[in-house]
Design a protein around this motif. Structure first.
Motif, mmCIF file in Angstrom:
data_model
loop_
_atom_site.group_PDB
_atom_site.id
_atom_site.type_symbol
_atom_site.label_atom_id
_atom_site.label_comp_id
_atom_site.label_asym_id
_atom_site.label_seq_id
_atom_site.Cartn_x
_atom_site.Cartn_y
_atom_site.Cartn_z
ATOM 1 N N LEU A 31 -100.825 -57.951 -60.441
ATOM 2 C CA LEU A 31 -101.669 -56.763 -60.526
ATOM 3 C C LEU A 31 -103.008 -56.959 -59.817
ATOM 4 O O LEU A 31 -103.464 -56.078 -59.090
ATOM 5 C CB LEU A 31 -101.900 -56.387 -61.993
ATOM 6 N N TYR A 32 -103.641 -58.115 -60.003
ATOM 7 C CA TYR A 32 -104.937 -58.362 -59.363
ATOM 8 C C TYR A 32 -104.813 -58.323 -57.841
ATOM 9 O O TYR A 32 -105.697 -57.840 -57.144
ATOM 10 C CB TYR A 32 -105.566 -59.676 -59.831
ATOM 11 N N ALA A 33 -103.691 -58.806 -57.319
ATOM 12 C CA ALA A 33 -103.468 -58.754 -55.870
ATOM 13 C C ALA A 33 -103.228 -57.316 -55.427
ATOM 14 O O ALA A 33 -103.713 -56.899 -54.370
ATOM 15 C CB ALA A 33 -102.283 -59.634 -55.484
ATOM 16 N N LYS A 34 -102.500 -56.543 -56.238
ATOM 17 C CA LYS A 34 -102.249 -55.145 -55.889
ATOM 18 C C LYS A 34 -103.541 -54.338 -55.828
ATOM 19 O O LYS A 34 -103.685 -53.461 -54.984
ATOM 20 C CB LYS A 34 -101.289 -54.504 -56.891
ATOM 21 N N ILE A 35 -104.476 -54.629 -56.713
ATOM 22 C CA ILE A 35 -105.750 -53.908 -56.712
ATOM 23 C C ILE A 35 -106.504 -54.179 -55.416
ATOM 24 O O ILE A 35 -106.960 -53.245 -54.744
ATOM 25 C CB ILE A 35 -106.597 -54.299 -57.945
ATOM 26 N N ILE A 36 -106.604 -55.444 -55.027
ATOM 27 C CA ILE A 36 -107.308 -55.805 -53.786
ATOM 28 C C ILE A 36 -106.563 -55.245 -52.581
ATOM 29 O O ILE A 36 -107.172 -54.695 -51.658
ATOM 30 C CB ILE A 36 -107.487 -57.338 -53.673
ATOM 31 N N ILE A 37 -105.241 -55.366 -52.578
ATOM 32 C CA ILE A 37 -104.443 -54.829 -51.466
ATOM 33 C C ILE A 37 -104.636 -53.318 -51.361
ATOM 34 O O ILE A 37 -104.794 -52.783 -50.269
ATOM 35 C CB ILE A 37 -102.944 -55.164 -51.641
ATOM 36 N N GLY A 38 -104.637 -52.642 -52.498
ATOM 37 C CA GLY A 38 -104.832 -51.187 -52.490
ATOM 38 C C GLY A 38 -106.165 -50.795 -51.867
ATOM 39 O O GLY A 38 -106.243 -49.855 -51.080
ATOM 40 N N LEU A 77 -99.504 -54.066 -42.479
ATOM 41 C CA LEU A 77 -98.170 -53.580 -42.825
ATOM 42 C C LEU A 77 -97.508 -54.511 -43.841
ATOM 43 O O LEU A 77 -96.909 -54.049 -44.814
ATOM 44 C CB LEU A 77 -97.304 -53.443 -41.572
ATOM 45 N N ALA A 78 -97.633 -55.816 -43.650
ATOM 46 C CA ALA A 78 -97.061 -56.777 -44.600
ATOM 47 C C ALA A 78 -97.721 -56.631 -45.970
ATOM 48 O O ALA A 78 -97.039 -56.687 -47.008
ATOM 49 C CB ALA A 78 -97.217 -58.201 -44.072
ATOM 50 N N LEU A 79 -99.031 -56.432 -45.996
ATOM 51 C CA LEU A 79 -99.721 -56.235 -47.267
ATOM 52 C C LEU A 79 -99.286 -54.933 -47.934
ATOM 53 O O LEU A 79 -99.125 -54.873 -49.155
ATOM 54 C CB LEU A 79 -101.235 -56.245 -47.062
ATOM 55 N N PHE A 80 -99.088 -53.895 -47.134
ATOM 56 C CA PHE A 80 -98.601 -52.623 -47.656
ATOM 57 C C PHE A 80 -97.239 -52.808 -48.323
ATOM 58 O O PHE A 80 -96.985 -52.286 -49.411
ATOM 59 C CB PHE A 80 -98.522 -51.599 -46.520
ATOM 60 N N LEU A 81 -96.374 -53.584 -47.681
ATOM 61 C CA LEU A 81 -95.046 -53.850 -48.244
ATOM 62 C C LEU A 81 -95.156 -54.716 -49.500
ATOM 63 O O LEU A 81 -94.420 -54.511 -50.469
ATOM 64 C CB LEU A 81 -94.166 -54.531 -47.199
ATOM 65 N N ALA A 82 -96.083 -55.678 -49.501
ATOM 66 C CA ALA A 82 -96.287 -56.526 -50.680
ATOM 67 C C ALA A 82 -96.809 -55.695 -51.849
ATOM 68 O O ALA A 82 -96.462 -55.945 -53.014
ATOM 69 C CB ALA A 82 -97.256 -57.660 -50.355
ATOM 70 N N TYR A 83 -97.642 -54.724 -51.549
ATOM 71 C CA TYR A 83 -98.192 -53.846 -52.590
ATOM 72 C C TYR A 83 -97.073 -53.090 -53.316
ATOM 73 O O TYR A 83 -97.133 -52.874 -54.524
ATOM 74 C CB TYR A 83 -99.173 -52.855 -51.952
ATOM 75 N N LYS A 84 -96.041 -52.712 -52.584
ATOM 76 C CA LYS A 84 -94.957 -51.923 -53.144
ATOM 77 C C LYS A 84 -93.990 -52.762 -53.990
ATOM 78 O O LYS A 84 -93.196 -52.200 -54.740
ATOM 79 C CB LYS A 84 -94.200 -51.219 -52.014
ATOM 80 N N ARG A 85 -94.076 -54.086 -53.883
ATOM 81 C CA ARG A 85 -93.155 -54.953 -54.622
ATOM 82 C C ARG A 85 -93.641 -55.181 -56.039
ATOM 83 O O ARG A 85 -94.827 -55.378 -56.282
ATOM 84 C CB ARG A 85 -92.998 -56.284 -53.902
ATOM 85 N N LYS A 86 -92.711 -55.158 -56.980
ATOM 86 C CA LYS A 86 -93.099 -55.306 -58.383
ATOM 87 C C LYS A 86 -93.463 -56.753 -58.742
ATOM 88 O O LYS A 86 -94.143 -56.987 -59.729
ATOM 89 C CB LYS A 86 -92.015 -54.773 -59.313
ATOM 90 N N GLU A 87 -93.042 -57.728 -57.931
ATOM 91 C CA GLU A 87 -93.371 -59.135 -58.219
ATOM 92 C C GLU A 87 -94.817 -59.475 -57.861
ATOM 93 O O GLU A 87 -95.325 -60.518 -58.269
ATOM 94 C CB GLU A 87 -92.466 -60.098 -57.440
ATOM 95 N N THR A 88 -95.465 -58.636 -57.085
ATOM 96 C CA THR A 88 -96.843 -58.902 -56.686
ATOM 97 C C THR A 88 -97.745 -58.740 -57.906
ATOM 98 O O THR A 88 -97.661 -57.729 -58.610
ATOM 99 C CB THR A 88 -97.287 -57.923 -55.578
#
Length: 125
Positions: free
Chosen positions: A30-37, A17-28
């Motif tokens: 891009l490379y982290a968003k890809i792995i989180i996704g 859930l925390a990772l899902f919320l981090a994914y939605k944040r624009k400060e995260t």
């Protein structure tokens, strides 16, 4: 022992859930968003990459692949973002997480292509 396992599962759910919320944040990043996704998509997918009815290997993704993916995703998210998302996740319920039908579809297509390839090889070889 069972209580420890339950606590670990609850902790994994909160981390997802925390990772899902981090994914939605624009400060995260891009490379982290890809792995989180990938990780969150797989965690929420209704279909496993390795079906659970396959002895031993069926639970490999649940006990090894998913925790390793979560660990990698956590390492890629900046600490301040992750801490804020963990606090927010503590105050939310798990019902916010939808089932990921896209990831389920991708996994289903993978298995159908694999089965098609095997059938093709059996028939034409």
């Amino acid at each position: 022992m069972i209580e420890k396992i339950k606590n670990n599962i609850l902790k994994l759910k909160k981390e997802i859930l925390a990772l899902f919320l981090a994914y939605k944040r624009k400060e995260t990043p891009l490379y982290a968003k890809i792995i989180i996704g990938i990780v969150v998509g797989y965690a929420l997918s209704p279909i496993d990459l390795i079906p659970d009815f396959i002895p031993i290997l069926g639970y490999l993704d649940d006990f090894l692949i998913l925790p390793l993916g979560i660990t990698l995703a956590i390492k890629l998210v900046p600490d301040y973002i992750l801490e804020e998302c963990r606090l927010e996740a503590e105050n939310m319920s798990n019902s916010i997480l939808p089932k990921n039908k896209k990831a389920g579809f991708i996994i289903l297509m993978f298995w159908l292509m694999l089965i098609g390839y095997i059938v093709f090889k059996v028939i034409y070889d």
